[in-house]
Design a protein around this motif. Structure first.
Motif, PDB file in Angstrom:
ATOM      1  N   LEU A  34      41.206 -36.540  69.192  1.00  0.00           N
ATOM      2  CA  LEU A  34      42.575 -36.772  68.734  1.00  0.00           C
ATOM      3  C   LEU A  34      43.181 -37.998  69.416  1.00  0.00           C
ATOM      4  N   GLU A  35      42.845 -38.170  70.682  1.00  0.00           N
ATOM      5  CA  GLU A  35      43.358 -39.350  71.403  1.00  0.00           C
ATOM      6  C   GLU A  35      42.779 -40.627  70.788  1.00  0.00           C
ATOM      7  N   LEU A  36      41.498 -40.575  70.441  1.00  0.00           N
ATOM      8  CA  LEU A  36      40.879 -41.736  69.780  1.00  0.00           C
ATOM      9  C   LEU A  36      41.574 -41.999  68.431  1.00  0.00           C
ATOM     10  N   THR A  37      41.844 -40.935  67.690  1.00  0.00           N
ATOM     11  CA  THR A  37      42.518 -41.072  66.387  1.00  0.00           C
ATOM     12  C   THR A  37      43.854 -41.799  66.558  1.00  0.00           C
ATOM     13  N   ARG A  38      44.598 -41.394  67.571  1.00  0.00           N
ATOM     14  CA  ARG A  38      45.897 -42.045  67.829  1.00  0.00           C
ATOM     15  C   ARG A  38      45.705 -43.521  68.181  1.00  0.00           C
ATOM     16  N   ASP A  39      44.694 -43.792  68.998  1.00  0.00           N
ATOM     17  CA  ASP A  39      44.432 -45.190  69.379  1.00  0.00           C
ATOM     18  C   ASP A  39      44.082 -46.033  68.154  1.00  0.00           C
ATOM     19  N   LEU A  40      43.236 -45.498  67.281  1.00  0.00           N
ATOM     20  CA  LEU A  40      42.826 -46.274  66.099  1.00  0.00           C
ATOM     21  C   LEU A  40      44.019 -46.507  65.176  1.00  0.00           C
ATOM     22  N   ALA A  41      44.856 -45.473  65.024  1.00  0.00           N
ATOM     23  CA  ALA A  41      46.040 -45.619  64.161  1.00  0.00           C
ATOM     24  C   ALA A  41      46.979 -46.678  64.725  1.00  0.00           C
ATOM     25  N   GLU A  42      47.198 -46.631  66.030  1.00  0.00           N
ATOM     26  CA  GLU A  42      48.107 -47.610  66.647  1.00  0.00           C
ATOM     27  C   GLU A  42      47.550 -49.028  66.523  1.00  0.00           C
ATOM     28  N   ARG A  43      46.245 -49.156  66.700  1.00  0.00           N
ATOM     29  CA  ARG A  43      45.615 -50.472  66.605  1.00  0.00           C
ATOM     30  C   ARG A  43      45.749 -51.027  65.190  1.00  0.00           C
ATOM     31  N   PHE A  44      45.489 -50.168  64.206  1.00  0.00           N
ATOM     32  CA  PHE A  44      45.602 -50.617  62.809  1.00  0.00           C
ATOM     33  C   PHE A  44      47.041 -51.045  62.522  1.00  0.00           C
ATOM     34  N   ASN A  45      48.001 -50.186  62.918  1.00  0.00           N
ATOM     35  CA  ASN A  45      49.418 -50.492  62.652  1.00  0.00           C
ATOM     36  C   ASN A  45      49.835 -51.808  63.310  1.00  0.00           C
ATOM     37  N   ARG A  46      49.343 -52.031  64.500  1.00  0.00           N
ATOM     38  CA  ARG A  46      49.703 -53.253  65.228  1.00  0.00           C
ATOM     39  C   ARG A  46      49.114 -54.492  64.541  1.00  0.00           C
ATOM     40  N   ASP A  47      47.858 -54.372  64.117  1.00  0.00           N
ATOM     41  CA  ASP A  47      47.182 -55.547  63.564  1.00  0.00           C
ATOM     42  C   ASP A  47      47.514 -55.817  62.092  1.00  0.00           C
ATOM     43  N   TYR A  48      47.774 -54.762  61.331  1.00  0.00           N
ATOM     44  CA  TYR A  48      47.940 -54.958  59.882  1.00  0.00           C
ATOM     45  C   TYR A  48      49.294 -54.509  59.345  1.00  0.00           C
ATOM     46  N   GLY A  49      50.146 -53.991  60.213  1.00  0.00           N
ATOM     47  CA  GLY A  49      51.466 -53.513  59.756  1.00  0.00           C
ATOM     48  C   GLY A  49      51.503 -51.998  59.711  1.00  0.00           C
ATOM     49  N   GLU A  50      52.698 -51.463  59.897  1.00  0.00           N
ATOM     50  CA  GLU A  50      52.944 -50.018  59.987  1.00  0.00           C
ATOM     51  C   GLU A  50      52.384 -49.285  58.757  1.00  0.00           C
ATOM     52  N   THR A  51      51.335 -48.501  58.955  1.00  0.00           N
ATOM     53  CA  THR A  51      50.689 -47.819  57.832  1.00  0.00           C
ATOM     54  C   THR A  51      50.490 -46.340  58.134  1.00  0.00           C
ATOM     55  N   PHE A  52      49.922 -46.054  59.293  1.00  0.00           N
ATOM     56  CA  PHE A  52      49.567 -44.667  59.612  1.00  0.00           C
ATOM     57  C   PHE A  52      50.605 -43.992  60.496  1.00  0.00           C
ATOM     58  N   ARG A  53      50.749 -42.694  60.323  1.00  0.00           N
ATOM     59  CA  ARG A  53      51.562 -41.899  61.236  1.00  0.00           C
ATOM     60  C   ARG A  53      50.693 -41.558  62.455  1.00  0.00           C
ATOM     61  N   ILE A  54      51.289 -41.501  63.631  1.00  0.00           N
ATOM     62  CA  ILE A  54      50.526 -41.182  64.844  1.00  0.00           C
ATOM     63  C   ILE A  54      50.541 -39.662  65.028  1.00  0.00           C
ATOM     64  N   PRO A  55      49.380 -39.007  64.853  1.00  0.00           N
ATOM     65  CA  PRO A  55      49.369 -37.540  64.880  1.00  0.00           C
ATOM     66  C   PRO A  55      49.357 -36.946  66.280  1.00  0.00           C
ATOM     67  N   GLU A  56      49.883 -35.732  66.377  1.00  0.00           N
ATOM     68  CA  GLU A  56      49.847 -34.981  67.645  1.00  0.00           C
ATOM     69  C   GLU A  56      48.807 -33.872  67.529  1.00  0.00           C
ATOM     70  N   ALA A  57      48.152 -33.565  68.646  1.00  0.00           N
ATOM     71  CA  ALA A  57      47.260 -32.395  68.652  1.00  0.00           C
ATOM     72  C   ALA A  57      48.094 -31.146  68.912  1.00  0.00           C
ATOM     73  N   PHE A  58      47.722 -30.050  68.277  1.00  0.00           N
ATOM     74  CA  PHE A  58      48.310 -28.753  68.614  1.00  0.00           C
ATOM     75  C   PHE A  58      47.184 -27.911  69.197  1.00  0.00           C
TER      76      PHE A  58
END
Ligand code: TYM
Length: 330
Positions: A152-176
């Motif tokens: 899940l931490e990796l998922t958040r990192d990939l989402a943040e990286r994509f959003n930073r490089d290509y523009g706000e696209t993905f929501r950053i998920p939380e683990a439950f």
């Protein structure tokens, strides 16, 4: 409404750890969130699978979701390979993931250590496909057991990286991750988690085990030294059995300790077997009560609902990346 996504692999015997760590919480949360529950059959391909068995297990896991109480009227149940956008997004995320960060995943390290003939590339890339599953649905919350925390931490990192490089696209998920039950341990070795991949069938209780098998496995479960029955971190085998008892009876640790005061391991194991058997009996009846036609109908409508969202996200992702299709060029 906020969104949930989670999934399980259709491999091995779906066990009490999967139920207590994950599935149980999906059922609890499904009415508060718009929920997507996937049978992740593409993840299963990271290990060799018999095609017939994989097809059967995939349906079986969908039945287990339903029998546990996932309501197809409010939640979407579907099969990962029915929605090709999962694999499509995984490729794109693979192009922004780094080999070094994938090599740091503890599940990868554990699995790689066991592969004598060289590690499959799928095992390295496994968490990237998992990130694609989650990000495709703009998921807010991912209810999982403790072993998925790092993914899940990796998922958040990939989402943040994509959003930073290509523009706000993905929501950053939380683990439950539940406070109790996120790490149910093996019955034969309390240092290891209960796992579908364990070669020793004695180590886990499958949700489809019959009463006799359950009683035998619990009777043979390893225990620690000491005789008093109480929650005690220094006695992990006992604490594991008591945790299963606690979650299935919904009694407090204090009530449980009072109940077992003056009693021994044999009594605990016998009573725990009764509780597990009583819990699984109606569950197993529901599994067998779902007709093939009904299951196919549910999976087909799940595929449609999931596809609609997955397609829309992929359109957005492709636009961000300059991957416009012929139809969208003008
Ligand atoms: P899988 O199929 O191994 O397990 C399904 C769920 O069960 C949890 N779990 C446990 N919880 C408590 N104690 C245990 N001993 C135990 N063993 C397993 C897992 O944490 C999981 O929540 N990579 C995932 C599947 C997946 C996924 C996803 C999950 C693929 N894509 C997207 C969430 C979101 C896996 O292999 O789970």
């Amino acid at each position: 409404m906020k969104r949930i996504f989670s999934g399980a692999q259709p491999t091995g015997g779906f066990h009490l750890g999967n139920y207590l760590g994950a599935l149980r919480n999906w059922v609890e949360l499904q009415r508060e969130y718009e929920s997507f529950f996937c049978v992740v059959n593409l993840h299963a391909l990271t290990n060799p699978q018999d095609p017939k068995e994989l097809a059967a297990k995939t349906r079986e896991v969908a039945r287990l979701y339903l029998a546990a109480g996932i309501d197809p009227e409010v939640s979407t149940i579907f099969i990962q390979s029915d929605v090709p956008e999962h694999a499509e997004l995984a490729w794109i995320l693979n192009c922004i993931a780094r080999v070094a960060e994938l090599e740091r995943m503890t599940q990868y390290k554990d699995k790689a250590a066991k592969q004598r003939e060289g590690v499959g590339a799928g095992i390295l890339n496994y968490p990237v496909l998992m990130a694609a599953d989650i990000l495709l649905y703009k998921t807010d919350l991912v209810p999982v057991g403790h072993d998925q925390k790092q993914h899940l931490e990796l998922t958040r990192d990939l989402a943040e990286r994509f959003n930073r490089d290509y523009g706000e696209t993905f929501r950053i998920p939380e683990a439950f991750i539940p406070k109790v039950g996120a790490r149910i341990m093996s019955l034969s070795n309390p240092q290891k988690k209960m796992a579908k991949s364990d070669e020793n069938p004695q180590s886990s209780i499958a949700l489809l085990d019959d009463a006799e098998t359950i009683r035998r496995k619990l009777k043979r479960a390893v225990t620690d030294s000491g005789t008093e029955i109480r929650f005690d971190e220094t006695r992990p085998a006992l604490t594991n059995l008591l945790t299963i008892y606690r979650l299935l009876t919904q009694r407090t640790p204090q009530e449980i300790e009072e109940h077992f005061a003056g009693k021994g391991y044999a009594q605990l194991k016998g009573e725990l077997a009764d509780v597990v058997v009583e819990f699984l009996r109606p569950f197993q009846e529901r599994v067998h009560g779902i007709s093939d036609e009904e299951l196919e109908r549910i999976l087909e409508s799940g595929r449609e609902r999931a596809s609609g969202i997955a397609r829309a996200t992929m359109e957005e992702v492709k636009n961000r990346l300059g991957l416009h299709g012929a139809h969208s060029r003008n």
